[in-house]
Design an enzyme around this catalytic site. Structure first.
Site, PDB file in Angstrom:
ATOM      1  CB  THR B 162      -0.891   0.045   1.249  1.00  0.00           C
ATOM      2  OG1 THR B 162      -0.061   0.022   2.405  1.00  0.00           O
ATOM      3  CG2 THR B 162      -1.827  -1.141   1.280  1.00  0.00           C
ATOM      4  CB  CYS B 181      -4.837  -2.198  13.347  1.00  0.00           C
ATOM      5  SG  CYS B 181      -6.449  -1.469  13.105  1.00  0.00           S
ATOM      6  CG  ASP B 184       5.443  -4.269  10.455  1.00  0.00           C
ATOM      7  OD1 ASP B 184       4.924  -4.995  11.333  1.00  0.00           O
ATOM      8  OD2 ASP B 184       5.449  -4.557   9.241  1.00  0.00           O
ATOM      9  CB  THR B 259      -6.331  -6.096  15.663  1.00  0.00           C
ATOM     10  OG1 THR B 259      -5.992  -5.550  16.938  1.00  0.00           O
ATOM     11  CG2 THR B 259      -7.101  -5.059  14.885  1.00  0.00           C
ATOM     12  CD  GLU B 260      -5.744 -11.826  13.836  1.00  0.00           C
ATOM     13  OE1 GLU B 260      -5.786 -10.660  13.387  1.00  0.00           O
ATOM     14  OE2 GLU B 260      -6.560 -12.714  13.508  1.00  0.00           O
TER      15      GLU B 260
HETATM   16  C1  LIG Z   1       2.206  -5.909  13.140  1.00  0.00           C
HETATM   17  S1  LIG Z   1       1.204  -6.401  11.798  1.00  0.00           S
HETATM   18  C2  LIG Z   1      -0.438  -5.920  12.299  1.00  0.00           C
HETATM   19  C3  LIG Z   1      -1.508  -6.780  11.691  1.00  0.00           C
HETATM   20  C4  LIG Z   1      -2.948  -6.407  12.016  1.00  0.00           C
HETATM   21  N1  LIG Z   1      -3.274  -5.059  11.536  1.00  0.00           N
HETATM   22  C5  LIG Z   1      -3.237  -6.517  13.494  1.00  0.00           C
HETATM   23  O1  LIG Z   1      -3.403  -5.456  14.124  1.00  0.00           O
HETATM   24  O2  LIG Z   1      -3.311  -7.599  14.016  1.00  0.00           O
HETATM   25  C6  LIG Z   1       1.563  -5.248  10.507  1.00  0.00           C
HETATM   26  C7  LIG Z   1       1.213  -5.805   9.146  1.00  0.00           C
HETATM   27  O3  LIG Z   1       1.398  -4.824   8.151  1.00  0.00           O
HETATM   28  C8  LIG Z   1       1.881  -5.469   7.000  1.00  0.00           C
HETATM   29  N2  LIG Z   1       2.540  -4.456   6.142  1.00  0.00           N
HETATM   30  C9  LIG Z   1       3.708  -3.815   6.396  1.00  0.00           C
HETATM   31  N3  LIG Z   1       3.999  -2.981   5.392  1.00  0.00           N
HETATM   32  C10 LIG Z   1       3.000  -3.085   4.475  1.00  0.00           C
HETATM   33  C11 LIG Z   1       2.753  -2.480   3.218  1.00  0.00           C
HETATM   34  N4  LIG Z   1       3.611  -1.599   2.710  1.00  0.00           N
HETATM   35  N5  LIG Z   1       1.632  -2.819   2.547  1.00  0.00           N
HETATM   36  C12 LIG Z   1       0.772  -3.718   3.064  1.00  0.00           C
HETATM   37  N6  LIG Z   1       0.957  -4.323   4.241  1.00  0.00           N
HETATM   38  C13 LIG Z   1       2.060  -4.024   4.956  1.00  0.00           C
HETATM   39  C14 LIG Z   1       2.825  -6.502   7.541  1.00  0.00           C
HETATM   40  O4  LIG Z   1       3.085  -7.539   6.613  1.00  0.00           O
HETATM   41  C15 LIG Z   1       2.067  -6.983   8.770  1.00  0.00           C
HETATM   42  O5  LIG Z   1       1.241  -8.077   8.491  1.00  0.00           O
END
Ligand SMILES: C[S@@+](CC[C@H](N)C(=O)[O-])C[C@H]1O[C@@H](n2cnc3c(N)ncnc32)[C@H](O)[C@@H]1O
Lengths: 529, 286
Positions: B162, B181, B184, B259-260
């Site tokens: 995204t 949410c 990273d 959310t997880e």
């Molecule tokens: C820490 S996880 C949080 C997942 C979920 N939103 C939750 O709260 O449980 C962050 C997610 O963002 C995704 N992510 C990081 N950069 C992204 C990008 N540029 N486009 C789409 N997804 C991305 C990662 O692969 C990861 O699955």
């Protein structure tokens, strides 16, 4: 050995002196200037260390160690990658690649360039534009950001941004607070980073990059390498409306973004979507259309204000047809025709007298009513010894492909000069080092001329000997006897045949890197997920 | 590495087994879809993305909203159905309005979708296996509920970076809500441009959002929270939503608990920082 000019620019003097023009060229780490009147100049003039030594001698307060350092200056040279003229034609803005510097020069009446400022950016500049009021430089960089810098850094700013003035956020001391606590949920790697952060903080050594010590503003950013930028202003089209300014940016991920001008650049007005490969060049035509090209088989013509694609013109077919007319070219380029790929390296709109565009609706209106006076553009592709003509909006049915202009070397740059009122001559920078049609093979003997000249005859372009005659020094002799390219290798004083050879090879490699980077923008299908 | 290879084989066999049965209603098992935590948002992944929002094949993601299907029903007797152009085959009868960016394993999607049954919600995730998991789960949930009044037809998930390609999926002012949410955190200074929130990226969020739309953010990393607040507050297209309004918003509750990552933080008794931002009208030209 005269190396080719990687960038050229031209200025035509005011209407009253239609015959006056000045040509600027960047050859490796040097700038070359020549006017129609015959004066010429090379920057930097003389040898680097001469001026520096003089400075040191003048300064009696200088400590001895420092003098020693300066008397053997390491040859830090950087090659130019962008040249832009201010709208008032009094200044030239030049960016260098390796040291990421933007320099502003005043163009003196006798063609000398006086360096006014030198500002180093955090990332390598890829393209620069100057706002129409000449107040601001827009610098698009490799990391995807566009910064605005005042054309002239004021004294006030320079003083207030000297180190230790407290302006400098990154170096002001703050008690160290880690970015997260151990309570936070972490992946193993994050935990490691956090631990390292704490360790570093305890050591009191947090390495931060030196921030830019001059006024600059981050205007907008893509998460992709920027490849070109354009700036334009359009009258509002409604009574009492203010003119609107726009910044157009293109990136390696097929995007053309239309943002408002510097004061509201955070607002994206639209995108011109349709490219399937990287974009390398944007060109606003005289009548206000946008033409874009890059790694696609087509160049695209846009009604950019409405994010609407008007048409696509097949540049690949045109180039292939051209290559077929020349057996040598056909042999080298079309041996495996199916895998022949385009990399557009330049798009130029041929100047012509046309009323100024007033509003978005006017663009369409003008195209229809002026169909005999449409835009002509010239397109160059990396490693191709020709220029390709397209008439845009020239007929109600769309665009026309004109004949190709054949060159003695690969096309590198085009500028237009106006030798007499109403006349137009294209000055073309050509690669005299590589074999025509190749971006890697060096000629047995480099060509003596680095420029070619064509005078516009409406339906065709004809070799121009008048302008050519005046530019003989610029084209063949300027810098012919100096190493003008920064290749990262120091020139040894005791040159053996071997080191001379190695140096030559390094120079050629450096020239290749400067001239031919566009095809590398093509994405290679990644292996990772 | 025999361990790695064995794991891959097991995964493939597993995925094949669920693919074979179209009407399979069993939920996918997370352990076959785990993937290393970070994907580089700057690299050229072998991503599939449309040239523009109208080139997107939305119908495969929201089949119940397919325009072609509707037309077919209308023109049942009509012979002209083969005239349908490419775009109408790909098109859907309403646009996606909510995006969950970096949706991970999709907890928010499955909780939110039944609460907003008439709104199309899209999860976007850069990691392949994680995306596949969510897609499988959507398929299973639809199959499980095929005879119920509500059957998760309004939710979909696709793989996307995204940070680069948001405008390829959504047109100007299309979205009313964006969720960010537990993004990273990218603690390292030099990786800050990898953060999903920055002044310059916020312009892209503003572009795809309609005035009045809301960006929801939540994180357990206080520094990141401050960073997000800072970068949205200094962006003139956004204003922070007040505490009262924020706490009254049903979506905020769902985001906290469903959310997880939110659940993990709960288990670890960590803190959760929430901030929401409203998309303002564009000011007149200056
Ligand atoms: C820490 S996880 C949080 C997942 C979920 N939103 C939750 O709260 O449980 C962050 C997610 O963002 C995704 N992510 C990081 N950069 C992204 C990008 N540029 N486009 C789409 N997804 C991305 C990662 O692969 C990861 O699955």
């Amino acid at each position: 050995m005269p190396f080719p000019y990687q960038c050229i620019q031209a200025r035509n003097s005011g209407e009253r002196e239609a015959a006056g023009w000045t040509l600027f060229g960047a050859c490796g780490s040097r700038l070359v200037v020549q006017s129609s009147g015959g004066s010429n100049f090379v920057w930097p003039s003389g040898k680097n260390n001469v001026s520096e030594e003089k400075e040191t001698e003048d300064d009696t307060q200088e400590r001895p160690e420092k003098r020693i350092k300066l008397s053997h200056p390491p040859e830090i040279k950087s090659n130019f990658c962008c040249l832009s003229l201010s709208n008032d034609k009094q200044h030239i803005v030049a960016a260098t690649a390796e040291d990421k510097c933007i320099r502003v020069f005043k163009i003196e009446p006798d063609c000398r360039l006086s360096e006014l400022s030198q500002r180093c950016m955090p990332r390598r500049p890829c393209a620069i534009a100057i706002t129409s009021d000449d107040s601001t430089i827009l610098c698009a960089d490799k990391f995807g950001d566009v910064y605005a810098l005042p054309l002239f850094p004021s004294l006030e700013e320079e003083r207030s941004s000297t180190p230790n003035s407290g302006h400098n956020e990154a170096t002001t001391e703050k008690p160290y607070v880690p970015a997260a606590s151990m309570l936070t949920v972490h992946s193993g790697r994050n935990r490691k980073v956090l631990e390292d952060q704490m360790k570093q903080a305890n050591l009191g050594k947090k390495k931060t990059k030196e921030p830019m010590q001059f006024k600059h503003e981050l205007l907008l950013g893509h998460v992709s390498m920027l490849t070109d930028i354009a700036y334009t202003t359009i009258d509002a089209g409604v009574e009492g409306g203010k003119p609107r300014s726009f910044i157009l940016t293109a990136d390696r991920d097929e995007h053309i973004r239309i943002s408002r001008g510097p004061s509201q650049a955070y607002i994206i007005e639209g995108f011109c979507q349709g490219h399937e490969e990287f974009i390398s060049r944007l060109c606003l035509t005289g009548s206000g259309l946008l033409v874009s090209g890059g790694g696609d088989d087509y160049i695209y013509v846009w009604d950019w204000l409405n994010s609407r694609l008007i048409e696509k013109l097949c540049i690949r077919d045109t180039v292939i047809q051209f290559a077929r007319t020349n057996p040598e070219l056909a042999a080298s380029l079309l041996a495996d025709e199916a895998s022949f790929k385009i990399a557009v390296s330049g798009i130029w709109s041929v100047p012509h007298d046309q009323p100024k565009v007033r509003s978005s609706t006017d663009i369409v209106y003008m195209r229809l009513s002026n169909h005999l006076q449409g835009d002509e553009i010239l397109v160059a592709c990396e490693g191709i010894p020709g220029l390709f003509r397209f008439g845009i909006g020239g007929t109600p049915g769309g665009s026309a492909v004109g004949e190709a202009i054949s060159l003695d070397g690969n096309a590198l740059g085009v500028v237009f000069v106006c030798p007499t009122t109403g006349a137009c001559t294209a000055v073309v920078s050509v690669d005299n080092l590589h074999k025509p049609g190749s971006t890697t093979e060096v000629r047995e003997q480099e060509g003596p001329f680095r420029l070619q000249y064509f005078s516009y005859q409406g339906d065709h372009w004809e070799a121009d000997t008048v302008v050519g005659g005046k530019l003989n020094w610029f084209s063949s002799r300027a810098l012919a006897d100096t190493a003008s390219v920064a290749n990262g290798q120091d020139a040894g004083s005791d040159m053996t045949v071997e080191t001379e050879k190695a140096r030559r090879a390094a120079d050629e490699k450096a020239v290749r890197d400067i001239l031919y980077g566009i095809a590398n923008l093509r994405k290679r299908p990644g292996t990772e997920d | 590495m025999p361990g790695e290879a064995g794991k891959r084989l097991k995964r493939e066999a597993y995925k094949k087994s669920i693919n074979n049965e179209d009407q399979n209603t069993s939920l996918p098992q997370k352990r076959f879809y785990r993937q290393r935590a970070h994907a580089n948002p700057f690299s050229d992944h072998t991503l599939a993305y449309p040239k523009s929002p109208v080139d997107m094949n939305w119908a495969t993601h929201y089949p119940a909203y397919s325009v072609a299907q509707e037309k077919e029903a209308e023109n049942a007797a009509d012979d002209e159905s083969h005239d349908q152009d490419q775009t109408s085959i790909k098109a859907i009868t309403k646009n996606v309005e909510i995006a969950d960016i970096g949706c991970g394993f999709g907890g928010l999607l499955f909780a939110l979708a039944p609460k907003l049954p008439d709104t199309l919600i899209l999860g976007m995730e850069i990691r392949t296996s994680v995306t596949e998991y969510v897609q499988e789960k959507i398929r299973a949930m639809r199959a499980q509920n095929s005879s119920s009044a509500y059957s998760y037809q309004n939710v979909a998930c696709l793989r996307a970076n995204t940070m680069k390609f948001l405008p390829n999926f959504f047109s100007k002012a299309q979205l009313s809500k964006i969720f960010l949410c537990f993004p990273d955190p990218h603690f390292k200074q030099r990786k800050h441009k990898a953060r999903i929130v920055s002044y310059t990226l916020n312009s892209e969020y503003a572009y795809v959002m309609r005035p009045g739309g809301i960006v929801y953010t939540i994180t357990d990393v206080e520094d990141l929270h401050k960073w997000m607040v800072d970068h949205f507050e200094k962006h003139p297209s956004f204003e922070r939503v007040g505490e009262e309004e924020q706490e009254a918003d049903e979506c905020v509750k769902v985001m906290r608990t469903e959310t997880e990552e939110g659940k993990k933080v709960e288990r670890n008794k960590g803190l959760k920082f929430v901030a929401c931002f409203r998309r303002c009208e564009n000011p007149p030209w200056r």
